[in-house]
Design a protein around this motif. Structure first.
Motif, PDB file in Angstrom:
ATOM      1  N   ASP A 305       0.863  -1.184   0.000  1.00 16.45           N
ATOM      2  CA  ASP A 305       0.000   0.000   0.000  1.00 16.45           C
ATOM      3  C   ASP A 305       0.901   1.236   0.000  1.00 16.45           C
ATOM      4  O   ASP A 305       1.456   1.606   1.034  1.00 16.45           O
ATOM      5  CB  ASP A 305      -0.901  -0.027   1.241  1.00 16.45           C
ATOM      6  CG  ASP A 305      -1.897   1.119   1.238  1.00 16.45           C
ATOM      7  OD1 ASP A 305      -1.708   2.063   0.457  1.00 16.45           O
ATOM      8  OD2 ASP A 305      -2.863   1.055   2.028  1.00 16.45           O
ATOM      9  N   ALA A 308      -0.006   4.130   2.346  1.00 22.23           N
ATOM     10  CA  ALA A 308       0.391   3.875   3.736  1.00 22.23           C
ATOM     11  C   ALA A 308       1.897   4.021   3.895  1.00 22.23           C
ATOM     12  O   ALA A 308       2.379   4.506   4.917  1.00 22.23           O
ATOM     13  CB  ALA A 308      -0.053   2.476   4.158  1.00 22.23           C
ATOM     14  N   LEU A 309       2.635   3.606   2.859  1.00 23.67           N
ATOM     15  CA  LEU A 309       4.094   3.740   2.900  1.00 23.67           C
ATOM     16  C   LEU A 309       4.481   5.214   2.997  1.00 23.67           C
ATOM     17  O   LEU A 309       5.332   5.600   3.806  1.00 23.67           O
ATOM     18  CB  LEU A 309       4.707   3.102   1.652  1.00 23.67           C
ATOM     19  CG  LEU A 309       6.231   3.087   1.602  1.00 23.67           C
ATOM     20  CD1 LEU A 309       6.786   2.011   2.498  1.00 23.67           C
ATOM     21  CD2 LEU A 309       6.728   2.873   0.195  1.00 23.67           C
ATOM     22  N   ARG A 311       2.655   7.704   4.086  1.00 22.60           N
ATOM     23  CA  ARG A 311       2.263   8.214   5.400  1.00 22.60           C
ATOM     24  C   ARG A 311       3.256   7.780   6.468  1.00 22.60           C
ATOM     25  O   ARG A 311       3.602   8.557   7.356  1.00 22.60           O
ATOM     26  CB  ARG A 311       0.885   7.673   5.770  1.00 22.60           C
ATOM     27  CG  ARG A 311      -0.258   8.431   5.145  1.00 22.60           C
ATOM     28  CD  ARG A 311      -1.534   8.033   5.860  1.00 22.60           C
ATOM     29  NE  ARG A 311      -2.722   8.397   5.109  1.00 22.60           N
ATOM     30  CZ  ARG A 311      -3.213   9.628   5.084  1.00 22.60           C
ATOM     31  NH1 ARG A 311      -2.600  10.589   5.746  1.00 22.60           N
ATOM     32  NH2 ARG A 311      -4.299   9.894   4.382  1.00 22.60           N
ATOM     33  N   THR A 312       3.713   6.515   6.379  1.00 22.18           N
ATOM     34  CA  THR A 312       4.653   6.014   7.382  1.00 22.18           C
ATOM     35  C   THR A 312       5.934   6.837   7.368  1.00 22.18           C
ATOM     36  O   THR A 312       6.435   7.247   8.417  1.00 22.18           O
ATOM     37  CB  THR A 312       4.974   4.537   7.083  1.00 22.18           C
ATOM     38  OG1 THR A 312       3.751   3.812   7.054  1.00 22.18           O
ATOM     39  CG2 THR A 312       5.888   3.949   8.128  1.00 22.18           C
ATOM     40  N   ASP A 315       5.149  10.246   8.781  1.00 25.54           N
ATOM     41  CA  ASP A 315       4.911  10.192  10.230  1.00 25.54           C
ATOM     42  C   ASP A 315       6.226  10.040  10.977  1.00 25.54           C
ATOM     43  O   ASP A 315       6.452  10.680  12.005  1.00 25.54           O
ATOM     44  CB  ASP A 315       3.975   9.030  10.573  1.00 25.54           C
ATOM     45  CG  ASP A 315       2.545   9.316  10.131  1.00 25.54           C
ATOM     46  OD1 ASP A 315       2.252  10.492   9.850  1.00 25.54           O
ATOM     47  OD2 ASP A 315       1.736   8.368  10.072  1.00 25.54           O
ATOM     48  N   GLU A 316       7.109   9.176  10.458  1.00 30.23           N
ATOM     49  CA  GLU A 316       8.391   8.990  11.133  1.00 30.23           C
ATOM     50  C   GLU A 316       9.195  10.279  11.095  1.00 30.23           C
ATOM     51  O   GLU A 316       9.860  10.637  12.065  1.00 30.23           O
ATOM     52  CB  GLU A 316       9.167   7.832  10.491  1.00 30.23           C
ATOM     53  CG  GLU A 316       8.615   6.490  10.961  1.00 30.23           C
ATOM     54  CD  GLU A 316       9.262   5.291  10.290  1.00 30.23           C
ATOM     55  OE1 GLU A 316      10.084   5.480   9.391  1.00 30.23           O
ATOM     56  OE2 GLU A 316       8.910   4.163  10.673  1.00 30.23           O
ATOM     57  N   SER A 318       7.946  13.340  10.932  1.00 24.87           N
ATOM     58  CA  SER A 318       7.398  14.376  11.819  1.00 24.87           C
ATOM     59  C   SER A 318       7.580  13.987  13.285  1.00 24.87           C
ATOM     60  O   SER A 318       7.701  14.866  14.134  1.00 24.87           O
ATOM     61  CB  SER A 318       5.933  14.666  11.485  1.00 24.87           C
ATOM     62  OG  SER A 318       5.171  13.505  11.584  1.00 24.87           O
ATOM     63  N   ASP A 319       7.638  12.666  13.590  1.00 21.10           N
ATOM     64  CA  ASP A 319       7.919  12.271  14.969  1.00 21.10           C
ATOM     65  C   ASP A 319       9.312  12.724  15.378  1.00 21.10           C
ATOM     66  O   ASP A 319       9.560  13.036  16.545  1.00 21.10           O
ATOM     67  CB  ASP A 319       7.819  10.740  15.121  1.00 21.10           C
ATOM     68  CG  ASP A 319       6.371  10.284  15.135  1.00 21.10           C
ATOM     69  OD1 ASP A 319       5.487  11.156  15.265  1.00 21.10           O
ATOM     70  OD2 ASP A 319       6.136   9.070  15.002  1.00 21.10           O
ATOM     71  N   PRO A 343       9.203  -2.942  -0.737  1.00 23.87           N
ATOM     72  CA  PRO A 343       8.821  -1.980   0.306  1.00 23.87           C
ATOM     73  C   PRO A 343       9.998  -1.387   1.076  1.00 23.87           C
ATOM     74  O   PRO A 343      10.028  -0.187   1.314  1.00 23.87           O
ATOM     75  CB  PRO A 343       7.899  -2.781   1.221  1.00 23.87           C
ATOM     76  CG  PRO A 343       7.939  -4.183   0.776  1.00 23.87           C
ATOM     77  CD  PRO A 343       8.550  -4.244  -0.571  1.00 23.87           C
TER      78      PRO A 343
END
Lengths: 449, 246
Positions: A305, A308-309, A311-312, A315-316, A318-319, A343
């Motif tokens: 996906d 989702a990749l 976003r991951t 997200d990482e 921005s974390d 992936p």
């Protein structure tokens, strides 16, 4: 001077060879045709001259045996070949003040044969002279009654092309020879094209299959040399990879020790800095190893996906970022998009693009565009100063870093973009950079689906 | 080398072929009030094994002679002792084999000592919690299925009902793992933080709600009316699905 040559001189080796061969063919054909035509003209003239002189003497003999008063009627009935005209006159048409008859014509028409017949057939007198034009001859023969038979002889213009079928067959032959030449040349040049294709494949994939070493001796030699070269390149790459892997592996132990030793430092600030340095060292080794080994090639393609990749990765990022920058890390695109990809490799490639955007541009706006014409697009834009136009392509060179990036101590190895490009290219896509009109830099990646 | 210390402190067996790392790691863990015994290879570890009662083994996979994987297999045949593997980065297959053999967690070399410490504590906490609730510790599952989704702990990946991989961040994976291991049990934020702190290095406290909403999005779970990860009034989450282990 030979500028026009450039227009007809083809660029390809096959074209040039074919042109030279065809020019040769044309020269040979033209020469052959000319020789043939000249030969033919000679023969034709001789035959026509014979014909004319025979008919002329026949006419003379016929008129001789005819009553003088019936001669004009007989002359009218007589069929004359082209080039011969005859008339009955009181005066000879050949006059002494006319230019003398050209000797070649006299020979051709065998004028002297007039006097070699039986005596009663011989004219009482004959006169020969040239005409108003060269190639025209007047011959006047006197009958016993004093009348003259005036003959005007002129060879008809030669007909070079005796038959139409000859020309057609000649053309057909030329076309066939030209076609055969083109076919043969293309066939002979095919190994050169194959070699170019093989070199191109080797450029993309060092493990491309070897070339077949068959065909003519020169071709087989070239193919063998090419395969040997490819094998050497492969060995060289393997050695280099092995060496880098060994270095990377051997560095792990001292880095692990240093990280443990750092834990025994009493100064918290120093310990934190030391661990940060060690983490940076480790990151450099990891990316150097990833670049050297190019592990993306070993990873199998699976359905993943991609939304989702993305976003991951974001997200990482921005974390890890400060809250102000995390606000500027955004995603636009579909909620889910399944593609076939590797992936781990693709995540690394996207993480490198997003990481660059955050480090140098202070933002990362990722836009995933669903496939159009079997190609999907991923754009990662930032708000940074961009990259000078002349450097947009250079930053994809391994270990190439812009001065601004060195000065700002943003870290990095200069391998992020080359690794990202390698990975996208291994997927059949690519990634390029461009400066946005509204400011900032944009990485544009494409992936075939 | 046995160091007599507080005998109630957890006892850890460190197996690594590098003497410096062995000694430094031993000193570091002792500073964190563990009892530590170290072995330089698999042979020595086998000799030391019957001499003490170990609570956890830290095991380097890359060792000369008998490999760490063989030793892990042997340890598993002896007991249920938790194992934390030290793997070399990039050696994905070794890691997967190790986890499939029953290692409880892994840390890639060069590791940050504090991360290793966090993993050790989390594994120990889980082991004690499990042994207090369950009589026999359940062997780690190779795949966990719930609501059509498949979670593979050894490969740390999630497959959607169509079989496509859905990438997760480390935090999302850990959170999902905690939820899937405890289906239909309400977990408060405090419990989740407690369960996650050991596994996830870095600040996670503020992020549980964020991580849940990210997870729901990836699980195609409608945030306003979630079906898989439900919000419990009073502050907590529950995975509402049957989990099959295989």
């Amino acid at each position: 001077m030979f500028r026009w040559l450039r227009w007809i001189w083809p660029r390809s080796l096959a074209g040039r060879t074919a042109t030279v061969l065809l020019l040769g063919l044309v020269v040979v054909q033209v020469a052959g045709l000319t020789i043939h035509a000249l030969d033919r003209v000679d023969l034709q003239r001789l035959q026509q001259a014979r014909d004319i002189s025979q008919r002329a003497f026949t006419l003379w003999r016929t008129l001789m045996q005819t009553q003088p008063d019936r001669r004009p009627a007989m002359l009218d009935e007589f069929e004359l070949p082209p080039g011969l005209r005859a008339a009955l006159d009181d005066e000879p048409a050949a006059r002494p003040n006319y230019p003398p008859a050209p000797p070649p014509l006299m020979r051709l028409f065998r004028v002297e044969a007039v006097m070699s017949g039986p005596p009663r057939m011989r004219p009482r007198e004959y006169r020969v002279s040239g005409g108003s034009r060269p190639g025209v001859m007047h011959l006047s023969l006197r009958f016993a009654d004093g009348k003259w038979l005036n003959l005007r002889v002129e060879l008809p213009p030669p007909r070079l092309w005796h038959s139409d079928t000859f020309l057609i067959s000649f053309l057909l032959m030329t076309v066939a020879a030209a076609g055969l030449t083109l076919w043969a040349v293309r066939r002979m040049m095919r190994p050169v094209r194959d070699l170019a294709a093989a070199a191109d494949r080797l450029g993309r994939d060092v493990n491309a299959p070897p070339m077949p070493e068959g065909g003519p001796a020169e071709v087989a030699t070239a193919a063998h040399a090419f395969n040997t070269m490819a094998e050497r390149i492969r060995r060289y790459v393997a050695d280099r990879t092995q060496m880098l892997a060994a270095i990377g592996h051997d560095l792990k132990t001292p880095i692990t020790r240093l990280k443990l030793r750092a834990e025994f430092l009493d100064d918290d600030e120093q310990r934190r800095k030391m661990l940060a340095d060690l983490d940076e060292m480790e990151a450099m080794i990891v990316s150097t190893l990833a670049f050297a080994r190019d592990d993306s090639a070993a990873e199998p393609s699976v359905p993943v996906d991609l939304a989702a990749l993305c976003r991951t990765v974001l997200d990482e990022a921005s974390d890890a970022a400060t809250p102000e920058i995390a606000e500027l890390i955004t995603y636009a695109g579909p909620e889910h998009l399944t593609v076939s990809a590797r992936p781990v490799a693709l995540k690394r490639a996207l993480a490198n693009l997003v990481g660059n955007a955050v480090a140098y541009g202070g933002a990362a706006q990722l836009t995933l565009t669903p496939p159009a014409a079997r190609l999907l697009r991923i754009a990662v834009a930032d708000d940074g100063p961009g990259v000078p136009e002349g450097e947009l392509e250079n930053v994809f060179q391994p270990f190439r870093r812009l001065e601004t990036s060195r000065n700002r101590e943003t870290g990095g190895t200069g391998l992020g973009l080359p690794i990202a490009r390698n990975i996208f290219r291994a997927h059949g896509g690519d990634v390029v950079l461009r400066n946005r009109r509204e400011g900032g830099l944009e990485a544009l990646a494409t992936l075939p689906v | 080398m046995l160091r007599p210390m507080d005998s109630t402190a957890p006892h850890i067996l460190v197996v690594d072929d590098d003497r410096e790392i062995r000694d430094l790691l031993g000193k570091f863990l002792e500073k964190q009030s563990f009892r530590v015994t170290s072995a330089r290879d698999a042979r020595e570890a086998r000799k030391l094994w019957p001499l003490g009662r170990y609570h956890l083994v830290v095991l380097d996979l890359m060792m000369p002679g008998e490999s760490g994987l063989d030793l892990a297999r042997w340890l598993r045949s002896q007991s249920e002792v938790p194992i934390v593997m030290l793997t070399a980065m990039g050696e994905e297959t070794d890691r997967i084999v190790g986890l499939e053999l029953g290692a409880d967690d892994y840390v890639a070399k060069p590791f940050n000592p504090r991360e290793l410490l966090a993993r050790i504590r989390a594994v120990l906490r889980r082991a004690t919690a499990d042994s207090s609730t369950d009589p026999g510790r359940e062997p780690p599952a190779k795949v966990l299925r719930f609501a059509g989704w498949v979670l593979e702990p050894t490969r740390r990946r999630l497959l959607n009902p169509e079989g496509a991989e859905v990438p997760l961040t480390g935090g999302e994976y850990e959170l999902l793992m905690v939820l899937v291991e405890r289906p239909n049990r309400v977990l408060t934020r405090d419990m989740l933080m407690d369960l996650l702190r050991g596994r996830q290095a870095g600040p996670f406290d503020r992020a549980i709600d964020v991580a849940v909403s990210r997870l729901r999005r990836k699980l195609e779970d409608d945030g306003r009316n979630p079906q898989v990860i439900k919000t419990v009034r009073g502050g907590g989450y529950v995975l509402s699905a049957t989990v099959e282990r295989g």
